[in-house]
Scaffold this motif. Sequence first.
Motif, mmCIF file in Angstrom:
data_model
loop_
_atom_site.group_PDB
_atom_site.id
_atom_site.type_symbol
_atom_site.label_atom_id
_atom_site.label_comp_id
_atom_site.label_asym_id
_atom_site.label_seq_id
_atom_site.Cartn_x
_atom_site.Cartn_y
_atom_site.Cartn_z
ATOM 1 N N PRO A 110 64.596 53.578 2.178
ATOM 2 C CA PRO A 110 65.307 52.305 2.372
ATOM 3 C C PRO A 110 64.648 51.118 1.662
ATOM 4 O O PRO A 110 65.304 50.092 1.441
ATOM 5 C CB PRO A 110 65.269 52.106 3.897
ATOM 6 C CG PRO A 110 65.035 53.460 4.467
ATOM 7 C CD PRO A 110 64.170 54.161 3.476
ATOM 8 N N VAL A 111 63.385 51.241 1.310
ATOM 9 C CA VAL A 111 62.657 50.124 0.692
ATOM 10 C C VAL A 111 62.785 50.139 -0.835
ATOM 11 O O VAL A 111 62.575 49.122 -1.502
ATOM 12 C CB VAL A 111 61.161 50.181 1.108
ATOM 13 C CG1 VAL A 111 60.382 49.004 0.551
ATOM 14 C CG2 VAL A 111 61.038 50.231 2.626
ATOM 15 N N LEU A 112 63.123 51.296 -1.393
ATOM 16 C CA LEU A 112 63.104 51.446 -2.850
ATOM 17 C C LEU A 112 64.326 50.811 -3.508
ATOM 18 O O LEU A 112 65.421 50.803 -2.942
ATOM 19 C CB LEU A 112 63.055 52.931 -3.221
ATOM 20 C CG LEU A 112 61.827 53.708 -2.727
ATOM 21 C CD1 LEU A 112 61.937 55.174 -3.139
ATOM 22 C CD2 LEU A 112 60.537 53.100 -3.258
ATOM 23 N N THR A 113 64.103 50.286 -4.722
ATOM 24 C CA THR A 113 65.191 49.711 -5.517
ATOM 25 C C THR A 113 65.092 50.227 -6.946
ATOM 26 O O THR A 113 64.221 49.792 -7.706
ATOM 27 C CB THR A 113 65.124 48.174 -5.525
ATOM 28 O OG1 THR A 113 65.149 47.698 -4.182
ATOM 29 C CG2 THR A 113 66.289 47.583 -6.305
ATOM 30 N N PRO A 114 65.960 51.170 -7.335
ATOM 31 C CA PRO A 114 65.939 51.623 -8.734
ATOM 32 C C PRO A 114 66.517 50.536 -9.634
ATOM 33 O O PRO A 114 67.513 49.884 -9.289
ATOM 34 C CB PRO A 114 66.827 52.865 -8.714
ATOM 35 C CG PRO A 114 67.736 52.663 -7.538
ATOM 36 C CD PRO A 114 66.965 51.871 -6.527
ATOM 37 N N MET A 115 65.885 50.309 -10.767
ATOM 38 C CA MET A 115 66.329 49.260 -11.697
ATOM 39 C C MET A 115 66.589 49.884 -13.062
ATOM 40 O O MET A 115 65.646 50.259 -13.775
ATOM 41 C CB MET A 115 65.268 48.155 -11.785
ATOM 42 C CG MET A 115 65.117 47.375 -10.484
ATOM 43 S SD MET A 115 63.779 46.153 -10.520
ATOM 44 C CE MET A 115 62.351 47.210 -10.260
ATOM 45 N N LYS A 165 49.850 43.790 -11.762
ATOM 46 C CA LYS A 165 48.982 44.586 -10.879
ATOM 47 C C LYS A 165 49.742 45.324 -9.773
ATOM 48 O O LYS A 165 49.162 45.707 -8.775
ATOM 49 C CB LYS A 165 47.868 43.711 -10.291
ATOM 50 C CG LYS A 165 46.918 43.179 -11.366
ATOM 51 C CD LYS A 165 45.738 42.422 -10.792
ATOM 52 C CE LYS A 165 46.136 41.046 -10.361
ATOM 53 N NZ LYS A 165 44.952 40.192 -10.031
ATOM 54 N N GLU A 166 51.049 45.490 -9.965
ATOM 55 C CA GLU A 166 51.843 46.324 -9.049
ATOM 56 C C GLU A 166 52.103 47.681 -9.713
ATOM 57 O O GLU A 166 52.141 47.782 -10.936
ATOM 58 C CB GLU A 166 53.171 45.655 -8.703
ATOM 59 C CG GLU A 166 53.043 44.362 -7.916
ATOM 60 C CD GLU A 166 52.708 44.590 -6.449
ATOM 61 O OE1 GLU A 166 52.767 45.759 -5.997
ATOM 62 O OE2 GLU A 166 52.384 43.607 -5.756
ATOM 63 N N LEU A 167 52.288 48.679 -8.890
ATOM 64 C CA LEU A 167 52.495 50.033 -9.393
ATOM 65 C C LEU A 167 53.985 50.326 -9.517
ATOM 66 O O LEU A 167 54.759 50.018 -8.612
ATOM 67 C CB LEU A 167 51.831 51.036 -8.446
ATOM 68 C CG LEU A 167 51.709 52.488 -8.915
ATOM 69 C CD1 LEU A 167 50.905 52.596 -10.200
ATOM 70 C CD2 LEU A 167 51.046 53.327 -7.816
ATOM 71 N N TYR A 168 54.387 50.910 -10.664
ATOM 72 C CA TYR A 168 55.790 51.244 -10.935
ATOM 73 C C TYR A 168 55.878 52.683 -11.435
ATOM 74 O O TYR A 168 54.895 53.264 -11.917
ATOM 75 C CB TYR A 168 56.376 50.320 -12.010
ATOM 76 C CG TYR A 168 56.581 48.890 -11.570
ATOM 77 C CD1 TYR A 168 57.828 48.445 -11.134
ATOM 78 C CD2 TYR A 168 55.536 47.971 -11.591
ATOM 79 C CE1 TYR A 168 58.030 47.127 -10.736
ATOM 80 C CE2 TYR A 168 55.724 46.663 -11.192
ATOM 81 C CZ TYR A 168 56.965 46.238 -10.769
ATOM 82 O OH TYR A 168 57.161 44.946 -10.371
ATOM 83 N N LEU A 169 57.099 53.208 -11.362
ATOM 84 C CA LEU A 169 57.414 54.507 -11.959
ATOM 85 C C LEU A 169 58.426 54.291 -13.069
ATOM 86 O O LEU A 169 59.452 53.628 -12.864
ATOM 87 C CB LEU A 169 57.991 55.466 -10.917
ATOM 88 C CG LEU A 169 57.087 55.802 -9.718
ATOM 89 C CD1 LEU A 169 57.856 56.682 -8.728
ATOM 90 C CD2 LEU A 169 55.812 56.486 -10.163
ATOM 91 N N PRO A 208 56.434 50.493 -3.458
ATOM 92 C CA PRO A 208 56.320 49.321 -2.579
ATOM 93 C C PRO A 208 54.905 49.124 -2.039
ATOM 94 O O PRO A 208 54.368 50.003 -1.365
ATOM 95 C CB PRO A 208 57.315 49.616 -1.444
ATOM 96 C CG PRO A 208 57.566 51.072 -1.506
ATOM 97 C CD PRO A 208 57.347 51.516 -2.911
ATOM 98 N N SER A 209 54.319 47.978 -2.346
ATOM 99 C CA SER A 209 52.952 47.705 -1.899
ATOM 100 C C SER A 209 52.894 47.397 -0.414
ATOM 101 O O SER A 209 51.810 47.392 0.181
ATOM 102 C CB SER A 209 52.364 46.533 -2.695
ATOM 103 O OG SER A 209 53.200 45.395 -2.610
#
Length: 689
Positions: free
Chosen positions: A136-141, A155-159, A182-183
């Motif tokens: 529920p927290v994830l947002t694909p862009m 400094k945030e982690l992404y895929l 999500p941090s």
Amino acid sequence: MTKQVSHYVNRDLSWIEFNRRVLEEAQDLSNPLLERAKFLSIVSSNLDEFMSVRVAGIQDQMRAGLTKMDFTGYTPAGLWKRLIKRTTAMVFEQYKTYREIFRSLGKEGICIRSIDELNIAQTKAVSDYFHEIVFPVLTPMAVDQSRPFPLVHSKELYLAVLLQRDGAAPEEEPLFAIVQVPSILTRFVPVPGRINSKKLEFVLLEELIERFINTLFNGYTPYSVNPFRITRNADLTLNEEGAEDLLEEIEKELRRRRWGIPVRLEVVKGMDPYALEMLRDELEIEDNLFEIDGPLDLSFLMRFAGSLPGYDNLRYEKLEPVYPREFDDTDDMFEVIRQRDVLMYHPYESFEAVNDFVEQAAYDPNVLAIKMTLYRVSGQSALVQALAKAAESGKQVTVVVELKARFDEERNIAWARQLEKAGCHVVYGLVGLKTHAKILLVVRREQGTLRRYVHVGTGNYNDSTATLYTDIGLFSSHPVIGGDASALFNEVTGYSSPYEWKAFGVAPSDLKEKLYRLIDREKANALAGKRAHIIAKMNSLSNQEVIDKLYEASQAGVKIELIIRGVCCLRPGVPGRSENIKVISIVDRFLEHSRVMYFHNGGSEEVYLSSADWMTRNLTKRIELMCPVYQPELRAIMIKMLKMNLEDNVKARELKQNGLYESLAGNPDAKPFRSQFEAKRISMWKGHG
């Protein structure tokens, strides 16, 4: 033709050597395992700040076409190449150390698993966690013609996700999307234990998301998922002269920081070439690419190591700070300080005494005014609460809040607003200068007169860092110190003619000149055939003029011993220039943060504590403070502290002429002496038993 060696060590290369010393603590097998993991986290956090500030600044110089050498002999482009080479080597060592530490933790029953290693019950549990908590927290862009590349936060982690549309031809160009890890959720996800096993098992959040990434893209098949992370330029560029409201201007700059130019791109080793090229094009990063063989951003290890229940055998023995003996049996701290000065050595002695002092001042009907500086404050500051209470009870409360304390700007803005609501006078310092001095002044009515009580320190008024940093604080009611304290606040908060300081050295007005006089006095004593000795402890030494003064004193025969934790641009041991100078650095359990200066002065010894390092910014661009310690018994304690540091042969490293550091440990004939462990006895010298 060989290049002539500079008389100075480059500041940024010296910083790399400091972070290498932190890494050595992660590699030191004598340190407890979970503490080694924490040091590895600190290496990452340090590198993040270095990249976002120092390396970003060098990039700015290169973009501006600057080719002038600095005083250490480096052009921006030349320094850039050297820094990238050294940081790349350091990161390689860091991840090698990470693998070694987790092999050892696995033997202790602490494991970070791949999802492929989980059994059926564990796999179901993490699947449930993903669908109930993470999904529920994830947002694909998605990134395509109608949806431009989104803002990627520093400094945030992404895929980075490559997808193929279901039913698409094999030659069809892949689709690209990114998903932020999500941090707000824990990076290390606990896994239910196996039957008859006491092991603690975890999976990393990014791997969990990768395993179930297909749930975010119905009708598409993800075929490549790779973590990445960028670091942006985080240096604020404020126009203070033109800012009608400094608080609003800094809030604007904080928003702009999110859009700062990317400085570094970190990707997992083996990333899909198409995805990597896409990122480099969109983020416009050409050179500063780090391919990491392991999880990106090891700063999560600090929380990981601190949150595990039990395992005390894998941590340092807990230190319980003692309450300063001088205040043990009294409800009236003013009475104690009236009779004698009180020295506190944190973290061995409790910062609670400072909180209690302000609390007592807040409720004391004879206290008329409280003034203090705040640079970095903890999230739950008892001091701020006490100041608010004092203002609400009608006392004059003035707080100089430094809004430009790097990476603490947002927190300080929140505190400033809270203090203003309570009725405090909040001042944001002087244009162009950071207020870095650590000082607290209480004005009290006593028997028809006013008496000033002062606390000065080497560290911030922060009860959290006071348990992690070594710092010194001094309470005094000495009238000369009190007079200087009042004058300092008048200069910061109002209009005031230049003041002739009686006790303090204050930057930027006269601190550097006072240091020159003290160094020159030792030099004159040496030339006159007298004993001459300087001991100085600080975080960093980089100001060329001060270094040259120390070189002059060394050439005159002054014995100079420097205890410098971090950057040191002075090159010791150079014949005819600095052979009388010794430099050591101590990196240990606590961050060595105190600034203390000793001058032999022909036998009439003088000791000062200070907020200032001997860096150009501290001496010319900040409001800083250096305060003498007048009472002989307290001077003796501080001299003993310095000598304990100099005797360290376990965690001390000595700076050599080549700019590298050598450990002082390993001499089989020498009894091991670890200054931070011995410093626990400081309370015994003061009568704590």
